[in-house]
Scaffold this active site. Structure first.
Site, short mmCIF file in Angstrom:
data_model
loop_
_atom_site.label_atom_id
_atom_site.label_comp_id
_atom_site.label_asym_id
_atom_site.label_seq_id
_atom_site.Cartn_x
_atom_site.Cartn_y
_atom_site.Cartn_z
N HIS A 165 -4.11 6.14 2.79
CA HIS A 165 -4.74 4.87 2.41
C HIS A 165 -4.16 3.68 3.17
O HIS A 165 -4.89 2.85 3.71
CB HIS A 165 -4.59 4.67 0.90
CG HIS A 165 -5.44 3.60 0.33
ND1 HIS A 165 -5.04 2.27 0.29
CD2 HIS A 165 -6.67 3.62 -0.24
CE1 HIS A 165 -5.98 1.55 -0.27
NE2 HIS A 165 -6.99 2.33 -0.61
N SER B 179 -11.10 -1.25 -1.62
CA SER B 179 -9.87 -1.17 -0.85
C SER B 179 -10.11 -1.45 0.63
O SER B 179 -9.24 -1.97 1.32
CB SER B 179 -9.25 0.23 -0.97
OG SER B 179 -8.48 0.37 -2.12
N ASP C 125 0.84 -1.20 0.00
CA ASP C 125 0.00 0.00 0.00
C ASP C 125 0.87 1.25 0.00
O ASP C 125 2.03 1.20 -0.42
CB ASP C 125 -0.95 -0.03 1.21
CG ASP C 125 -2.31 0.57 0.88
OD1 ASP C 125 -2.38 1.77 0.62
OD2 ASP C 125 -3.30 -0.19 0.87
#
Length: 918
Positions: A231, A559, A181
């Protein structure tokens, strides 16, 4: 190169979109769409990944390339157990990139070769270094302690039965989960505040550095720390968050977590870096690898899919987000989510909606003994501190226009004096908060709490004057209105007027609880494999966020669903003591809960959503952890009409201590047409047309069978596709084989098939493959023989000068996936005598358009300026040209010209208004 949108923009909430194009089109470039945003190719020109033949390595590769006139510069060494190779940049781009690939493949040291793709970073998650003050985190504990009501069960975990396994002490202990990520803020207290042994994030690497953008040279570092993008921190919290003031924990809080940072602070990630990271995670002993990156594809053959599939085959579970292109309809499976054996994850909405905002309290008896925390966003006028006010709602029976808003004055049924009440009123965009406040002030209202009538986070609103002004969310407003309409009184207590005193709450979802998210990408693959695999909650998820940017955040997308699935696998691994990816996928698939179809407006409670949207259904962790009946396949693909699999089989194994009798049957899901509305070329956008009452008929070798303890039985399945359908519209049918045992096990096997021929799908759009004026921002075709006068080219990119040059550009739209899309420049008339050409698939071509050819491309469209320089770096002489657009059909032979659809653009002439710089 740019891809354009025909109707709707991509949701783009996750990393798992845009693998082949700068933006994924939802319905092409038709219907009068005449604007776009410039972008660039998602393949890096002249960059390749190779896998070595056994016994060869980097030294022999570069010497072999040099001997063949392919001088190259090293990008990355990919020397891993499962993938031994390298990536490099050719110093001079070959005349034909596909030919270059063939030349590279012919090098003795090379086993396989792929061009380097770039995968998109998550949308809207790049942060400024300090975007908000995190000092409020210390205030959350005191606010949360004041709340004395409510259930501590995290709704997301209850939806997938994680809470039941937690109650048994199953936390994922002993399981290593590796995340690819954007990095992680491991200083976050809910993530342990540290990195290394004994910390929540105990291992991993920074594979790239802050300045990496997807095309430049990565600068690795020892720690995967990042606060410039949230994220990865959000994903990490979903798996492993410790108890925190927001009252949620990670789904596998006992697991050992690793982070492999593959994104810099801006830009994308190259496939070579992604391959390096996933293999490094494998080398470091991961039991599970989870990644929410990739893009719309539908093909299993690209380099990243191959690498991830190989890791699954070697015994490591890989969970991958399937994408957020649900608005674009069928056949948009993500990559590498569509890799063989990979668990491709779709998203369902949470049953409780989280809200973050300023904390306050609500009670039903005007006392401090029974207060419940709520949050709101302060408006232009703050509520006074330490004040308690009764709530009065605006409802249709007290308004002159029978609404919950105040765009019109209140009726005479409303109290004349509302000065000591908080008026609960719907925000109406038709008139806005200023008008509504003005109308309510006619009844002496001074305190206002708006609720928003659509999904989304509340925002700060304004008015001319007020003693207190705020906004809360839709689900919160509905909950209060329900309570008030039942005869209860409500009282709000505002403790702290400062907007920095943040808190979080969960409110019953009044919009789409446990509904499949409409943004979730649909399968199947272009070769009719079942996709996605499974569904977990990814809609409206509260998790950790970098401390400099607030500490906590609500995000949405596949996600978010994907790390939940990774955590579920960790719990099942601990509970059952197994690691085999195939057995685990069979377990979660067979025990899933099938959900009804939701079209974004209406729920179809008696119709199951297609397998192409939800896979096996909503994962049920407890059932998977405790099932005693095992099935040996996760799904059944019947393929299309040309390749129809009429008969197949599966095995039932009874691992229990007693004989079990199983009843075998089927439950069909909705059949959807890929095409609709009279458009026989470009697939219909969501929601696709439904083939009412159409379903396959399955017969079984046994409709009922008894299996002794410890024994197995084989069941043969014979299928008859649905009849009477329009095969040219490519209906996709699906459903579930049901296996119900007298031991209480109720299991399923999802199945999917296609009526019609995928090999005969039209690929090139008949209306949108022609030349235009690049900077006119119009889809109007250029006149035949148009002369474009442009600067002498210095690159394949349009020069950023004012006024912008009038570059020629082809619009290229493909209406189905293609294994290879070409855009070749051909010379016309006397110009053919002035240029050097290469014969490609039987045609003499001058070179390729920048960014082409594209391998394994999903349906999309492109507009690319032609500057006079080809993809290979050749500057063509002034003269007359056409572009030859060719798309290889599904199942076609890449070397057979007859397997391509072809279209020629109109002739255009190119002239240079400057000369080459000496």
């Amino acid at each position: 190169m740019v891809a354009y949108l025909r109707l709707l923009p991509v949701l783009g909430l996750l990393l798992a979109d845009g693998a082949h194009v700068a933006a994924q089109g939802s319905h092409g470039i038709a219907n009068g769409k005449e604007d776009w945003t410039k972008g660039e190719s998602n393949f890096i020109p002249g960059a390749y990944i190779v896998e070595f033949e056994d016994g060869h390595g980097e030294a022999s590769l570069f010497s072999d390339l040099q001997r063949r006139g392919l001088a190259a510069t090293k990008r990355l060494n990919l020397n891993y157990t499962l993938f031994k190779g390298a990536s490099f940049q050719l110093n001079a781009v070959d005349l034909d990139p596909h030919f270059a690939s063939s030349r590279i493949a012919s090098v003795p040291s090379v086993k396989q070769v792929w061009p380097v793709q770039r995968y998109k970073r998550p949308a809207n998650t790049t942060l400024s270094p300090i975007s908000s003050n995190s000092s409020h985190l210390r205030d959350l504990s005191s606010l949360s302690r004041r709340e004395t009501s409510g259930n501590d069960t995290y709704a997301v975990h209850a939806q997938v039965q994680v809470d039941k396994l937690h109650a048994e002490g199953i936390t994922g202990k002993g399981i290593r989960i590796s995340i690819l990520d954007t990095g992680v803020d491991f200083n976050h207290p809910a993530l342990g505040g540290c990195f290394g042994k004994g910390c929540v994030v105990s291992y991993g690497r920074d594979m790239v550095g802050d300045d990496y953008d997807g095309s430049n040279t990565p600068v690795p570092g020892p720690e995967p720390f990042s606060t410039c993008d949230g994220h990865g921190t959000h994903v990490t919290g979903i798996i492993g968050a410790l108890p925190n003031p927001m009252r949620f924990v990670g789904a596998a809080p006992g697991a050992t977590i690793g982070m492999y940072r593959v994104f810099g602070c801006s830009g994308d990630v190259g496939a070579d870096v992604a391959i390096s990271a996933v293999n490094q995670a494998f080398e470091d002993g991961a039991d599970i690898i989870t990644l929410s990156l990739g893009g719309a594809s539908g093909w299993t053959e690209d380099s990243f899919s191959v690498a991830v599939s190989r890791i699954v085959s070697a015994g490591v579970v890989c969970t991958v987000a399937n994408g957020n292109s649900g608005s674009a309809g069928l056949f948009l499976a993500g990559t590498p989510a569509n890799g063989k054996g990979v668990t491709a994850v779709s998203s369902v909405e949470s049953t409780l909606t989280p809200f973050l905002g300023t904390g306050a309290f609500v009670s039903t008896d005007n006392s401090t003994a029974n207060q419940t925390l709520f949050v709101y966003t302060p408006g232009a006028f703050a509520f006074p501190s330490n004040i308690t006010l009764q709530v009065w709602p605006v409802t249709p029976d007290v308004t002159t226009d029978s609404t919950y808003g105040a765009c019109s004055p209140l009726s005479d049924k409303a109290p004349a004096d509302l000065s000591d009440k908080v008026v609960l009123v719907k925000y109406d965009s038709a008139c806005g908060s200023w008008t509504e406040v003005s109308n309510l002030q006619k009844n002496n209202a001074t305190y206002f709490m708006f609720w928003y009538d659509s999904p989304g986070n509340p925002w700060s609103i304004g008015a001319t004057s007020a003693s207190g002004l705020g906004m809360t969310g839709y689900s919160q407003g509905v909950q209060w209105l329900d309570e008030l309409s039942s005869g209860k009184d409500l009282w709000f207590t505002f403790v702290e007027s400062s907007s920095s005193t943040k808190a979080g709450v969960f409110v019953p979802n009044a919009i789409n609880p446990n509904y499949i998210d409409t943004f979730t990408s649909w399968g199947p693959t272009w070769q009719a494999d079942v996709n996605p695999s499974i569904t977990t909650p990814g809609g409206t998820i509260l998790s950790t966020w970098p401390l400099p940017s607030g500490g906590y955040y609500i995000d949405t997308g596949t996600s978010m669903a994907t790390p939940i699935m990774a955590a579920i696998y960790a719990l099942i691994m601990q509970a059952r003591g197994i690691r085999d990816p195939k057995a685990l996928l069979n377990l979660v698939s067979s025990t899933a809960l099938q959900l009804p179809f939701y079209d974004g407006t209406n729920l179809y409670p008696n119709e199951l959503a297609p397998v192409a949207q939800q896979g096996a259904g909503l994962a049920q962790a407890y059932k998977a952890a405790h099932a005693t009946t095992l099935l040996n396949v996760p799904n059944i693909a019947f393929n299309d009409t040309d390749n129809f699999v009429k008969k197949t089989s599966f095995t039932i194994k009874n691992t229990g201590k007693r004989s079990v009798t199983y009843t075998i049957g089927q439950t069909p899901a909705l059949t959807m047409y890929t095409y609709g509305n009279g458009d026989s070329h470009f697939p219909a956008p969501f929601p696709n047309p439904i083939a009412e009452g159409a379903s396959a008929k399955l017969s079984f070798s046994h409709s009922k069978i008894t299996v002794p303890a410890g024994k197995s039985a084989d069941i043969t399945v014979t299928a008859t596709p649905p009849q009477g359908l329009n095969a040219s519209a490519i209906p996709v049918y699906s459903g579930y084989v049901t296996v119900n045992g007298t031991n209480g096990d109720g299991l399923v096997i999802p199945y999917l098939g296609v009526v019609g021929s995928l090999a005969k799908l039209p690929v090139l759009d008949p209306d949108f493959n022609y030349m235009i004026h690049y900077n006119v921002y119009s889809t109007v075709p250029a006149a035949d023989n148009t002369t474009y006068i442009v600067p002498y080219p210095i690159s394949t990119a349009a020069q950023p000068i004012d006024p912008p040059p009038d570059y020629p550009a082809p619009i290229i739209q493909i209406d189905a996936g293609t294994p290879l899309l070409r855009a070749d420049l051909t010379a016309v008339g006397n110009t053919a005598d002035k240029v050097n050409t290469t014969k490609v698939l039987g045609v003499d071509v001058v070179g390729s358009l920048a960014g082409f050819p594209l391998a394994y491309t999903s349906r999309s469209y492109f507009v690319t300026a032609f500057t006079g320089m080809t993809q290979e770096g050749t500057i063509v002489p002034e003269g007359s040209y056409k572009f030859l657009i060719r798309a290889l059909k599904i199942y076609g032979d890449v070397n057979n010209p007859k397997d391509y659809e072809s279209m020629l653009t109109q002739t255009f002439n190119i002239q240079y208004n400057t000369t080459a710089i000496a």
